[in-house]
Scaffold this motif. Sequence first.
Motif, short mmCIF file in Angstrom:
data_model
loop_
_atom_site.label_atom_id
_atom_site.label_comp_id
_atom_site.label_asym_id
_atom_site.label_seq_id
_atom_site.Cartn_x
_atom_site.Cartn_y
_atom_site.Cartn_z
N VAL A 154 27.12 17.72 23.84
CA VAL A 154 27.93 16.51 23.69
C VAL A 154 29.38 16.80 24.07
O VAL A 154 29.97 17.78 23.62
CB VAL A 154 27.86 16.00 22.25
N HIS A 155 29.95 15.94 24.92
CA HIS A 155 31.32 16.14 25.36
C HIS A 155 31.89 14.85 25.93
O HIS A 155 31.14 13.89 26.19
CB HIS A 155 31.40 17.24 26.44
N CYS A 156 33.18 14.81 26.09
CA CYS A 156 33.86 13.82 26.92
C CYS A 156 34.38 14.54 28.16
O CYS A 156 34.76 15.71 28.08
CB CYS A 156 35.05 13.19 26.18
N ASP A 157 34.41 13.85 29.29
CA ASP A 157 34.95 14.46 30.50
C ASP A 157 36.47 14.62 30.37
O ASP A 157 37.13 13.92 29.60
CB ASP A 157 34.64 13.60 31.72
N SER A 158 36.99 15.55 31.14
CA SER A 158 38.43 15.77 31.18
C SER A 158 39.16 14.48 31.52
O SER A 158 38.72 13.71 32.40
CB SER A 158 38.74 16.84 32.23
N LEU A 159 40.28 14.25 30.86
CA LEU A 159 41.06 13.05 31.16
C LEU A 159 41.80 13.17 32.49
O LEU A 159 42.46 12.22 32.91
CB LEU A 159 42.05 12.78 30.02
N ALA A 160 41.68 14.31 33.16
CA ALA A 160 42.13 14.39 34.55
C ALA A 160 41.23 13.56 35.45
O ALA A 160 41.60 13.23 36.58
CB ALA A 160 42.16 15.84 35.03
N LYS A 161 40.04 13.20 34.95
CA LYS A 161 39.10 12.36 35.68
C LYS A 161 39.26 10.93 35.17
O LYS A 161 38.90 10.63 34.04
CB LYS A 161 37.67 12.85 35.46
N ARG A 162 39.78 10.05 36.00
CA ARG A 162 39.98 8.66 35.57
C ARG A 162 38.64 7.94 35.41
O ARG A 162 38.45 7.16 34.47
CB ARG A 162 40.86 7.92 36.56
N VAL A 163 37.75 8.14 36.36
CA VAL A 163 36.44 7.49 36.35
C VAL A 163 35.40 8.53 36.75
O VAL A 163 35.65 9.34 37.66
CB VAL A 163 36.38 6.30 37.32
N THR A 164 34.25 8.49 36.09
CA THR A 164 33.12 9.35 36.44
C THR A 164 31.98 8.50 36.97
O THR A 164 31.63 7.49 36.36
CB THR A 164 32.64 10.15 35.22
N LEU A 165 31.41 8.91 38.10
CA LEU A 165 30.19 8.32 38.63
C LEU A 165 29.16 9.42 38.76
O LEU A 165 29.46 10.51 39.31
CB LEU A 165 30.41 7.67 40.00
N THR A 197 36.83 8.74 23.79
CA THR A 197 35.61 8.47 23.01
C THR A 197 34.40 8.25 23.91
O THR A 197 33.40 7.69 23.46
CB THR A 197 35.81 7.26 22.09
N THR A 198 34.46 8.69 25.16
CA THR A 198 33.32 8.50 26.07
C THR A 198 32.36 9.69 25.93
O THR A 198 32.12 10.44 26.88
CB THR A 198 33.79 8.32 27.52
N TRP A 199 31.78 9.81 24.74
CA TRP A 199 30.90 10.93 24.43
C TRP A 199 29.55 10.76 25.12
O TRP A 199 28.96 9.68 25.11
CB TRP A 199 30.68 11.03 22.92
N HIS A 200 29.05 11.86 25.69
CA HIS A 200 27.74 11.82 26.31
C HIS A 200 27.13 13.21 26.32
O HIS A 200 27.83 14.22 26.16
CB HIS A 200 27.79 11.25 27.73
N GLY A 201 25.82 13.27 26.48
CA GLY A 201 25.09 14.54 26.51
C GLY A 201 23.61 14.26 26.71
O GLY A 201 23.19 13.11 26.83
N HIS A 202 22.81 15.32 26.74
CA HIS A 202 21.36 15.12 26.89
C HIS A 202 20.60 16.23 26.20
O HIS A 202 21.13 17.30 25.90
CB HIS A 202 20.95 15.03 28.37
N ARG A 203 19.33 15.93 25.91
CA ARG A 203 18.45 16.94 25.33
C ARG A 203 18.27 18.10 26.30
O ARG A 203 18.38 17.95 27.51
CB ARG A 203 17.08 16.32 25.02
#
Length: 215
Positions: A109-120, A169-175
């Motif tokens: 579980v993590h949030c991407d670096s705020l150096a990244k404005r948008v993630t695709l 707060t853009t938390w994401h992760g995977h099993r």
Amino acid sequence: MIELDFPRLNFAKLAATPVAREPFPHVVVPGFVPPAALDAVLADLPALGKRGSFPVDAVRLGPNARALMAAMDGAELRSAIEGLFGLDLGGSPTMVTLRGWTGERDGRVHCDSLAKRVTLLLYLNRQTDAWARQEGCLRLLRGPDDLEDFAVEVPPVNGTLLAFPNGPTTWHGHRRFVGQRYSVQLNYMTTDDKARSEMRRHRISALVKRLTRAA
């Protein structure tokens, strides 16, 4: 600009997809890469047996995969993302990387670096039993503490596109999943030193991996 050698990416479907708000603003577009194009791209991807993100100009791609990367880094996608999220990305440099292998340490579980404005994230895998068992399926989470507390789960298959503006707060992760798992990550970056440092880090990491493989 490279012209696509296969059916166009589904920009109409992207534009017609409403922005979901839970657990944070995002869009999920299954089939953004049409099936015939996905087959062509998969045939053109390198075998990446190590975890990590590789700048797309640091790996050997066939013509259809190169065309896809050019489209991902193109003006039409940038304009579509601006329209969906109400952003001005005109001054944002891009970073496009390819992952082909997921290891035991991935998916935390993590949030991407705020150096990244948008993630695709664009997923270039065919449907398998592993994804049906929810292994390696990206989860958009309500908080940082529980991988099971998710609002959305995105199987990494069939040319699905996921896009979201980054935030604290853009938390994401995977099993846990170990094995082949292709994804293209496109980031619209800030223009500060942190963003430039992150782009340099990916390039140095890719060079080290190439040298290690050749040794």
